[in-house]
Design a protein around this motif. Sequence first.
Motif, mmCIF file in Angstrom:
data_model
loop_
_atom_site.group_PDB
_atom_site.id
_atom_site.type_symbol
_atom_site.label_atom_id
_atom_site.label_comp_id
_atom_site.label_asym_id
_atom_site.label_seq_id
_atom_site.Cartn_x
_atom_site.Cartn_y
_atom_site.Cartn_z
ATOM 1 N N GLN A 59 48.316 42.329 51.338
ATOM 2 C CA GLN A 59 47.712 43.656 51.495
ATOM 3 C C GLN A 59 47.835 44.477 50.217
ATOM 4 O O GLN A 59 47.030 45.367 49.971
ATOM 5 N N ARG A 60 48.836 44.167 49.411
ATOM 6 C CA ARG A 60 49.040 44.886 48.146
ATOM 7 C C ARG A 60 48.467 44.131 46.950
ATOM 8 O O ARG A 60 48.754 44.462 45.804
ATOM 9 N N LYS A 94 52.113 38.334 54.117
ATOM 10 C CA LYS A 94 50.941 39.123 54.543
ATOM 11 C C LYS A 94 50.991 40.542 53.973
ATOM 12 O O LYS A 94 49.968 41.081 53.552
#
Length: 139
Positions: A50-51, A46
């Motif tokens: 996000q990156r 996760k």
Amino acid sequence: MIRPVCSRNLVGRAKLNSVANKRERHDTILEIVDSRVVSSQEDLRKLLLQRGWDVTQATLSRDLRELRLARVPTPEGEMLVLRTVPGGAQPIAAALDGEGWSDVLGTVGGDDTILIICRSVAARERVLRRLKALAGEPG
């Protein structure tokens, strides 16, 4: 004049891009684990998402193996220390290992002390409750 592009060049470029992407992904993984405690592969997946890295569990597992990263106990404690009478630790540790509790990764028995390594903090709490029940102590 239009000429066909050699497929070998495309394959070669794809491999170079793949290696570069893998290196960047590995760098990102190292940045994440250096900056915070990550509790599970799913949490790491996760954080990677996000990156901008959408990876499968299989890819992430392979990356972690290649980076030689492993889950280790945290300060909250995934270990229990159990005191026994002198000479009692090794037989009790062997008995615990023999029970095959899924929450227990393994034990180390000394003379009067057993180190019990649990799978997680929640597992440690379950093992502690079981041991207290076996000892006749209130949960």
